[in-house]
Design an enzyme around this catalytic site. Structure first.
Site, PDB file in Angstrom:
ATOM      1  NE  ARG A   1      -2.186  -1.463   3.209  1.00  0.00           N
ATOM      2  CZ  ARG A   1      -2.683  -1.230   4.706  1.00  0.00           C
ATOM      3  NH1 ARG A   1      -3.655  -0.496   5.044  1.00  0.00           N
ATOM      4  NH2 ARG A   1      -1.890  -1.636   5.427  1.00  0.00           N
ATOM      5  CD  GLU A   2       4.544  -0.301  -1.669  1.00  0.00           C
ATOM      6  OE1 GLU A   2       3.396  -0.613  -2.039  1.00  0.00           O
ATOM      7  OE2 GLU A   2       5.463  -0.934  -2.091  1.00  0.00           O
ATOM      8  CG  LEU A   3      -0.947   5.331  -4.719  1.00  0.00           C
ATOM      9  CD1 LEU A   3       0.275   6.413  -5.127  1.00  0.00           C
ATOM     10  CD2 LEU A   3      -1.833   5.195  -5.917  1.00  0.00           C
TER      11      LEU A   3
ATOM     12  CE  LYS B   1     -21.626  -1.033  -5.165  1.00  0.00           C
ATOM     13  NZ  LYS B   1     -20.650  -1.951  -4.486  1.00  0.00           N
TER      14      LYS B   1
ATOM     15  N   GLY C   1     -26.515   1.430  16.037  1.00  0.00           N
ATOM     16  CA  GLY C   1     -25.484   0.325  16.688  1.00  0.00           C
ATOM     17  C   GLY C   1     -24.314   0.901  17.069  1.00  0.00           C
ATOM     18  CB  SER C   2     -21.166   1.594  15.798  1.00  0.00           C
ATOM     19  OG  SER C   2     -21.436   2.625  14.601  1.00  0.00           O
TER      20      SER C   2
ATOM     21  NE  ARG D   1     -10.554   6.573   4.420  1.00  0.00           N
ATOM     22  CZ  ARG D   1     -11.716   6.294   5.238  1.00  0.00           C
ATOM     23  NH1 ARG D   1     -12.538   5.120   5.246  1.00  0.00           N
ATOM     24  NH2 ARG D   1     -12.259   7.341   5.755  1.00  0.00           N
TER      25      ARG D   1
ATOM     26  CG  ASP E   1     -26.697  -3.597  10.867  1.00  0.00           C
ATOM     27  OD1 ASP E   1     -27.655  -2.824  11.005  1.00  0.00           O
ATOM     28  OD2 ASP E   1     -25.733  -3.352  11.704  1.00  0.00           O
TER      29      ASP E   1
ATOM     30  CG  HIS F   1     -22.331  10.392   5.850  1.00  0.00           C
ATOM     31  ND1 HIS F   1     -23.542  10.144   5.691  1.00  0.00           N
ATOM     32  CD2 HIS F   1     -21.616   9.119   5.725  1.00  0.00           C
ATOM     33  CE1 HIS F   1     -23.862   8.825   5.551  1.00  0.00           C
ATOM     34  NE2 HIS F   1     -22.726   8.034   5.506  1.00  0.00           N
TER      35      HIS F   1
END
Ligand code: GLN
Ligand code: ZN
Length: 764
Positions: free
Chosen positions: A16-18, A120, A442-443, A525, A609, A704
């Site tokens: 994951r260098e980038l 997506k 939930g979280s 990500r 969920d 968000h």
């Protein structure tokens, strides 16, 4: 010779260098020159890896600083007003501002501009930045990256094939902003830029260009089909030979169209749509190259080489040199290098292939056509046969108990005991919550302390007892806060969960985990999906102790929290030796056992969920019903082991419900919580029109954003909701889980949310 080529390689890097370089750059710890050097090194490394694997023609242009669609927007000058540099061409700063938004202006660009929308990429878990078009959109070649990369590759002595997203796919993916207009009207304006690009590439000595037109596997309106002919009649006059690449499905009704476009070659995905193979041979003009995608670019399994060769041999007889061999799609969607996995057992490792290994498979297949007697080819085929046979017979993955249980499952197991109308009375009786009950998804905030505790436990630095106590203390805190705020149905907060899928996958039999199996999701990500290896079952309770502990702290109703079978499947690498619906049913039975255990322990409300339910929809509408049937059935199978008085919730985010509302109803959850605040409750229209019978919790605030809306704003949303759904069937909750938020804003928002619910109750 049957040429072997690659449609695209992961750019993130095997370590994951980038990702690391990008994040360092954004933090100001790595300057632009440093970042560019990392990009250049990765490109060189990736070309070399593919070449060493035996790939003849290497892709260029598959590298992107953030996203390939965004790269095209820069190249075409599709830069919304708010990001437009005051003078000169766009820079890397422009690119990152478009991707991430700009808080302050950097180098005179775009202070305060909000990022472009992310969505997506077809049916993958990769997200691209949606191009924004205005009615007066102009296009101009504005970004030199592709030509620089071609020069770089040539300097390294590589034979390369630049990859472009085709004009129709690019327009299809974008969004018309401002006055309404038809995106297709932009085509004639866009094409000259493609012309310019082909000219430039030809000057650089490029022979072949790959033009990705994956929308050819979608249901296309007639106007778009016509536009393909128009566009490519113009494009054919430009220099370079052109290969149109299609993937993620079959061409079906677009097969004749795709086969006859005036270009030099066509790539099709034979992994997703093997059936299109014989037909395509009859329809393909005799001058064209046919590239067959036979190695799956979407998963982590080794290819069944013999099976792939059956088709390839046949095609080779007919096409000779006109046959090319490739992965089904760009390898962007699979991890980089299996060799990096140092902790997988040999057997499992022998079953897997990542991008590097998939290139080797492609090259081997190409070679097998030319030199079937070659010792290396023979050995590889023998090894592949052995792997297939071992996997088919393995007791590690084939579990008679799991299969027998599934075989004994009947329709009634996927049905609650009584219809909703009867259940709900019993549930209300038992739960004793007011109208407009308040709850959360939930979280609760995943603080640095929580992550540290989890990490220390994993590394063995924290004992089980200390870890449990740390989590208990988080649960106590969450319960105290919720009681203080006056919420009606409480949650334990999910502190012990790293991720809503991985947490369960780790506790199920039949899953395996990689250490370096990262796949880019968007920008920097990455996700590391768990791998479904074998038949799935639940050896022991997964959440029971946490939920029981949470319930022991309060007299209020504690909601148990699980991830549903469809979401588990969609966010994992699935098996390919067993149909997806079978894997979903196995997951459903495992979750069902947990649901029943929770009920037995006295938990009265259980949420399952299904965040990925809608995104599982197939690309072609004709395939929707088949998917929806097994997906809703899997959900019901997971939820229907309980008595009428146990209330089942489900939660779905990022969803449009209009076209699937009957299936949402068929899931028969007692309560569904959905994300609605950003759409101003518009998403409820589908439920209203359908006369959706069960209860709904439309999110009243956007999780968000750190912004805390006041209670009047939330009450207004609730009033809007009540115009569409009878008040007595509404719940009050945020849009989604709160794990990415901090405690102060979470508490502030929930105070206002509870106040809003009380206000509406008072108005009754
Ligand atoms: N229960 C999960 C949470 O609150 C749901 C997350 C999701 O839907 N993406 O985090
Ligand atoms: Zn959600």
């Amino acid at each position: 010779m049957a040429l072997s080529h690659s449609l695209g390689f992961p750019r993130i890097g095997r370590d994951r260098e980038l990702k690391k370089a990008l994040e360092a750059h954004w933090k100001g710890e790595l300057d632009e020159a440093g970042l560019r050097a990392v990009g250049q090194r990765l490109r060189a490394e990736h070309w070399q890896l593919q070449k060493d694997a035996g790939i003849d023609l290497l892709p260029v242009g598959d590298f992107a600083w953030y996203d390939q669609v965004l790269g095209h927007s820069l190249a075409f000058g599709v830069i919304p007003e708010r990001f437009r540099p005051a003078a000169g061409k766009p820079t890397l700063d422009t690119l990152f501002a478009m991707a991430r938004g700009a808080v302050a202006s950097t180098n005179g660009c775009c202070g305060g501009a909000h990022a472009q929308e992310l969505t997506k990429w077809f049916d993958t878990n990769y997200h691209y930045l949606v191009p924004e078009f205005s009615a007066d959109q102009a296009f101009a070649l504005s970004w030199e990256q592709l030509f620089e990369e071609v020069a770089e590759a040539h300097a390294l002595g590589h034979s390369v094939k630049p990859v472009l997203i085709g004009p129709l796919t690019y327009l299809w993916l974008g969004k018309a902003k401002g006055d309404e207009f038809d995106k297709l009207e932009l085509l004639e304006r866009l094409l000259p830029v493609y012309g310019e690009i082909f000219q430039r590439l030809a000057e650089q000595g490029v022979e072949w260009v790959q033009i990705d037109e994956p929308i050819l596997v979608l249901d296309l309106p007639q106007a778009w089909k016509n536009a393909f002919e128009r566009a490519y009649n113009l494009i054919q006059r430009e220099p370079c030979r052109k290969l149109i690449a299609t993937y993620f499905g079959g061409l079906e009704d677009n097969l004749g169209l795709a086969a006859n476009l005036p270009v030099d070659g066509l790539h099709i995905d034979l992994v997703r749509a093997p059936d299109q193979y014989p037909t395509i041979l009859d329809r393909l003009p005799a001058y064209k190259v046919l590239s067959l995608g036979v190695v799956n670019g979407r998963n982590v399994w080794r290819c069944d080489l013999e099976k792939a060769l059956d088709v390839l041999r046949h095609a080779h007889e007919r096409l000779g040199e006109r046959l090319w061999v490739a992965p089904s799609c760009s390898l962007l969607h699979c991890p980089v290098d299996l060799a990096r996995e140092d902790q997988l057992d040999a057997e499992l490792k022998g079953w897997l292939a990542f991008a590097v290994q998939k290139c080797e498979e492609v090259a081997l297949l190409g070679k097998a056509l030319e030199a079937p007697q070659d010792a290396g080819v023979q050995a590889a085929l023998a090894a592949s046969r052995e792997v297939q046979a071992a996997r088919a017979a393995s007791t590690r993955i084939h579990k008679p108990e799991v299969q027998a249980r599934l075989a004994a499952t009947r329709a009634r197991h996927a049905q609650r005991q009584s219809p909703f109308a009867e259940r709900i009375g019993k549930q209300r009786e038992r739960l004793q919550v007011p109208v407009l009950p308040t709850t959360t998804i939930g979280s609760f905030p995943q603080t640095a302390a929580i992550r540290l505790a989890r990490q220390s436990f994993r590394q063995g630095k924290l004992s089980l007892a200390d870890y449990t106590e740390a989590m208990h203390s988080e649960i106590r805190h969450a319960v105290q806060v919720q009681e203080r705020l006056g919420l009606d149905v409480l949650v334990h907060g999910e502190a012990e969960r790293n991720d809503m899928v991985e947490y369960f996958a780790e506790q199920l039999d039949g899953y395996a985990f990689t250490r370096f199996g990262w796949v880019q999701s968007y920008g920097s990500r990455c996700v590391k999906p768990a791998v479904i290896v074998g038949d799935l079952s639940r050896p022991r309770a997964m959440t029971l102790e946490w939920i029981q502990y949470a319930q022991s702290l309060t007299d209020k109703v504690m909601k148990g929290m699980l991830t549903g079978p469809v979401t588990m499947l969609m966010w994992s690498f699935a098996r390919e030796d067993v149909p997806r619906e079978v894997q979903a049913r196995q997951l459903a039975l495992a979750i069902r056992d947990e649901v029943v255990d929770l009920e037995t322990a006295g938990i009265k409300v259980i949420q399952i969920d299904e965040a990925a339910f809608r995104e599982g929809l197939p690309l072609r509408q004709a395939a929707w019903q088949g998917y929806l049937d097994w997906a809703t059935e899997a959900f019901r199978l997971s939820a229907s082991g309980v008595r009428d008085e146990t209330q089942i919730h489900t939660h779905m985010c990022y969803s449009e419900f209009n076209d699937v509302i009957d299936s949402i109803a068929a899931m028969d959850a007692d309560v569904i919580t959905i994300e609605t605040s950003r759409s101003d409750m518009e998403l409820l229209a589908a439920f209203e029109r359908f006369a959706y019978p069960n209860e709904i919790g439309p999110g009243v605030y956007d999780i968000h954003s750190p912004r805390v809306p006041d209670s009047a704003e939330m009450a207004a949303l609730l009033r809007k909701a009540a115009r569409r759904i009878p008040l007595e069937r509404l719940w009050v909750n945020p849009d989604c889980g709160l794990k990415t938020r901090g405690w102060p804003e979470t508490e502030a928002a929930l105070v206002n949310m509870v106040a809003a619910a009380r206000q509406l109750r008072a108005e009754l």
